[in-house]
Design a protein around this motif. Structure first.
Motif, mmCIF file in Angstrom:
data_model
loop_
_atom_site.group_PDB
_atom_site.id
_atom_site.type_symbol
_atom_site.label_atom_id
_atom_site.label_comp_id
_atom_site.label_asym_id
_atom_site.label_seq_id
_atom_site.Cartn_x
_atom_site.Cartn_y
_atom_site.Cartn_z
ATOM 1 N N SER A 32 -25.420 7.082 43.429
ATOM 2 C CA SER A 32 -24.636 7.638 42.329
ATOM 3 C C SER A 32 -25.316 7.504 40.982
ATOM 4 O O SER A 32 -24.925 8.145 40.027
ATOM 5 N N GLU B 40 -11.375 9.826 37.201
ATOM 6 C CA GLU B 40 -11.908 8.794 38.094
ATOM 7 C C GLU B 40 -11.327 8.950 39.499
ATOM 8 O O GLU B 40 -12.063 8.904 40.498
ATOM 9 N N CYS C 257 -12.836 12.103 41.178
ATOM 10 C CA CYS C 257 -14.262 11.968 41.517
ATOM 11 C C CYS C 257 -14.462 11.066 42.725
ATOM 12 O O CYS C 257 -15.286 11.355 43.600
ATOM 13 N N ALA D 294 -17.998 11.614 44.197
ATOM 14 C CA ALA D 294 -18.771 11.605 42.951
ATOM 15 C C ALA D 294 -18.640 10.236 42.293
ATOM 16 O O ALA D 294 -17.929 9.355 42.785
ATOM 17 N N ASN D 295 -19.304 10.067 41.161
ATOM 18 C CA ASN D 295 -19.309 8.785 40.464
ATOM 19 C C ASN D 295 -18.041 8.649 39.623
ATOM 20 O O ASN D 295 -17.964 9.140 38.496
ATOM 21 N N ALA E 52 -17.281 9.087 35.446
ATOM 22 C CA ALA E 52 -16.262 10.019 34.963
ATOM 23 C C ALA E 52 -15.259 9.305 34.060
ATOM 24 O O ALA E 52 -14.855 9.836 33.019
ATOM 25 N N GLU F 298 -19.116 15.616 38.230
ATOM 26 C CA GLU F 298 -18.316 14.735 37.364
ATOM 27 C C GLU F 298 -17.808 15.485 36.135
ATOM 28 O O GLU F 298 -16.631 15.372 35.761
#
Length: 710
Positions: A297, A508, A511, A516-517, A521, A626
């Protein structure tokens, strides 16, 4: 615009160009292999010595491998066999045979003497005929004396001799004690009441009947000698054993051992090199599998993560190799001081945990070869265990606490673990160590942990800056509400701050749901509207108990103020040297969206057609998943907050409408988010918003009871 882009380009990380080198990772795997092979080569290369018989050795020579010394083994076995005495066995049947012989002799004599009419000569002839060859065993005087005795005397003599022979031969009689045993028979017959002449004849028969009954047993002797040989263990020249010390004469025995170990051969053997190559190849294959499959990530390209890993590996192994040179100065345990944790902690904090565990194994393997006490081709398992335990302890201690203060604590914690590991090793080895030695080991364990922490803290900014890394630790630090920019938003634009926090929560969760990170985010959302602090009252979330200033402005001017917050926010972030990811979020979180309200207002106030492009954000469009999620969460949060009665059905309809609108507007054309991921984002946003805007219990009004006066 060109000036701004140039300045932005100058802010790129040193290694930003690596993103464009798509095949760089294919080059880095061999580089890692070359680094490992180069560092470890001298520790496996076979040693050869130009030693001559009866010369003085100019260095201390150790055995590189464990070999069986067959010649010495055979020599010791022969010595053990020779030390075994001959085995003898007591033949009890010999006593029975001697007794039978005596009885037969006396019976023949008694039979010959029973006929009184026969002369002495006839009796002798008859006895000789009866005894056959046995007659010549005794002198004729013995037979003459016994034939002259009467029956009672013969019976007494017979019983006395049989008893004496039986008693004497019941005991072991080795050959060297045969005469002694015969004398015992004579002594036992001394007290028999017989005439001297008859007693002398009886003694002669008794003495001759005694033979050696304790005889050599070849079979038992061979078995005992074989057992003695088997008990002799193989003589081994142990790996690391000193063959000859510096200044010592190379005699025939030393020369033989050197020859046995192959240290005198001029032939170069490639076996250790091939073995090292195979191990290095296995490490390369595993790393290739890891980096090709693992999603990291912190990086948009595996080129960056692999290059970072290669640099950290090279630095750590170089330090390890340099310190190992002190082994030649009789610092045999200098490996305890190597700051190997530095490489593991940097790998964990800048890349990820799984690779850190793999790196721990690599460092343990390399350390066990490098710190082999100068004996090439050997493994120092003590150092390997020491490194492995310390590295794993550091990874587990850091856990999710990716903050700088935890790095020093991790170093101190690992120092304590190192001391425990060393103590356990010393106990297991059961050696005798002085207090000075134990103290030096403990001191090196402490220094290793502390220096590792210091180097990690010192090197991290260089790696973060050079590679443009936004690590978990960095993100956590930037999420601190006391950060100057977050304090600025909170104090100057409290409505924007609350909006950013809500967007952060939504982004968050979404994601993390699509892989995703989420942390990026969240923290990026805190800063995405920092530009609104330039003119906070022109944004509706900050217009509390005040009139809207846009009511007095033209749509074009209002549009310019609203659109400017993206570029102004990015400029503020650049000024404070914030991560590039945050700058991209500030610039891209609106993409090229249309300001519909002011666009329609401008159309109503103008007789001429108005171009949509004049009322769109300049972009660029979201480039990462993100930023795409933040773009959606930003619009969704503002829209739901403006709803008068946010029921679950209305929220879901609104969320899907916003995503559909942005999708049709082409806002996600430049990022790699998929339709499936957008569907997941929609579900997560709906669930989160329903939790935030859930219906509450309407509490009944509380009326204070009036107390009646009596």
């Amino acid at each position: 615009m060109k000036r701004k882009m140039d300045r932005k380009d100058r802010k790129q990380p040193i290694f930003h160009f690596l993103k464009k080198m798509q095949s760089l990772h294919l080059f880095l795997y061999p580089v890692i292999g070359v680094i490992l092979f180069t560092v470890l080569y001298s520790n496996v290369e076979p040693d050869t010595f130009d030693a001559k018989l009866f010369s003085v050795s100019d260095q201390t020579i150790y055995a590189p491998v464990t070999v069986v010394d067959k010649e010495m083994t055979e020599k010791r076995r022969e010595e053990a066999a020779e030390s075994v005495e001959d085995q003898y066995v007591l033949k009890k049947e010999y006593a029975d045979n001697s007794v039978d012989l005596v009885e037969s002799l006396f019976d023949a004599i008694m039979e010959a003497s029973s006929n009184a009419e026969m002369s002495s000569k006839e009796k002798l002839d008859r006895l000789q005929s009866s005894l056959g060859d046995m007659y010549d065993k005794y002198p004729e005087s013995v037979y003459t004396s016994l034939l002259s005795a009467n029956e009672g005397q013969l019976t007494l003599a017979k019983d006395a001799v049989v008893t004496a022979v039986n008693e004497t031969m019941s005991e072991p009689i080795p050959a060297e004690k045969l005469e002694e045993a015969r004398n015992k028979v004579k002594e036992r017959l001394q007290n028999v009441n017989l005439p001297d002449k008859i007693r002398s004849a009886a003694e002669e028969i008794g003495r001759s009947a005694i033979i050696s009954n304790y005889v050599f047993d070849p079979k038992s002797t061979d078995e005992k000698r074989e057992e003695a040989k088997e008990k002799v263990q193989e003589v081994q020249i142990k790996q690391g054993q000193i063959i000859v010390e510096e200044g010592q004469l190379i005699d025939r025995e030393v020369y033989r051992k050197l020859e046995l170990l192959g240290l005198l051969d001029n032939k170069y053997t490639f076996q250790p090199i091939i073995g090292l190559f195979i191990l290095v190849l296995l490490v390369m294959i595993y790393l290739a599998y890891f980096f090709e499959k693992e999603k990291n990530s912190f990086f948009t390209s595996k080129n960056q993560s692999l290059l970072l890993f290669t640099i950290i590996l090279a630095i750590t192994l170089t330090v390890m190799k340099i310190i190992s040179l002190f082994q030649k100065m009789d610092y045999s345990h200098i490996g305890f001081i190597v700051p190997v944790l530095m490489g593991v902690m940097l790998t964990k904090l800048l890349i990820n945990d799984r690779l850190a565990f793999v790196t721990s194994i690599i460092y343990a393997f390399c350390g066990s070869l490098i710190f082999n006490d100068g004996v090439t081709g050997t493994f120092n398992f003590t150092i390997g265990l020491y490194y492995l335990c310390g590295c794993i302890a550091a990874i587990l201690f850091l856990g999710e606490h990716n903050v700088r203060s935890k790095i020093l604590q991790a170093g101190l914690f690992v120092s304590a673990v190192n001391i425990v590991v060393i103590t356990a090793i010393l106990f297991i080895q059961n050696g005798i160590y002085s207090n000075l030695e134990i103290g030096s080991y403990f001191l090196m364990a402490i220094v290793s942990g502390v220096i590792s922490s210091v180097l990690t803290i010192g090197l991290m900014p260089f790696f973060e800056s050079g590679f443009g890394i936004l690590s978990t630790m960095k993100l956590i630090e930037l999420s601190n509400p006391n950060h100057p920019l977050l304090r600025k938003i909170l104090t100057e634009a409290p409505g924007t701050y609350h909006h950013s926090v809500m967007v952060a929560n939504l982004a968050e969760a979404a994601c993390e749901a699509i892989g995703a990170n989420g942390l990026l985010a969240r923290v990026g959302s805190y800063y995405h509207d920092i530009g609104k602090t330039k003119r906070p009252r022109y944004f509706i979330e900050n217009q509390m108990n005040m009139e809207n200033p846009h009511d007095k402005l033209s749509p074009q001017l209002s549009k310019n103020i609203i659109i400017a917050h993206a570029e102004e926010g990015a400029e503020m972030l650049r000024k404070h040297k914030m991560p590039k990811e945050f700058i991209d979020i500030a610039l891209q979180h609106h993409g090229t969206s249309l300001l519909k309200f002011f666009y329609h207002k401008a159309q109503e106030n103008s007789d001429q057609p108005i171009l949509e492009s004049e009322f769109r954000y300049p972009g660029p469009k979201p480039q990462t998943r993100e930023i795409a999620v933040i773009c959606i969460a930003d619009s969704v949060e503002a829209a739901v907050r403006s709803m008068k009665n946010p029921m679950p059905e209305k929220i879901e309809k609104l969320v899907r409408s916003i995503i559909k609108d942005k999708l049709q507007d082409g806002q996600f054309d430049e990022c790699d988010i998929t339709f499936k991921e957008l569907e997941t984002v929609a579900k997560i946003l709906c669930e989160t918003l329903k939790g935030i805007f859930h219906s509450r219990i309407e509490y009944p009004e509380f009326h204070e009871k009036k107390v009646k006066k009596t």
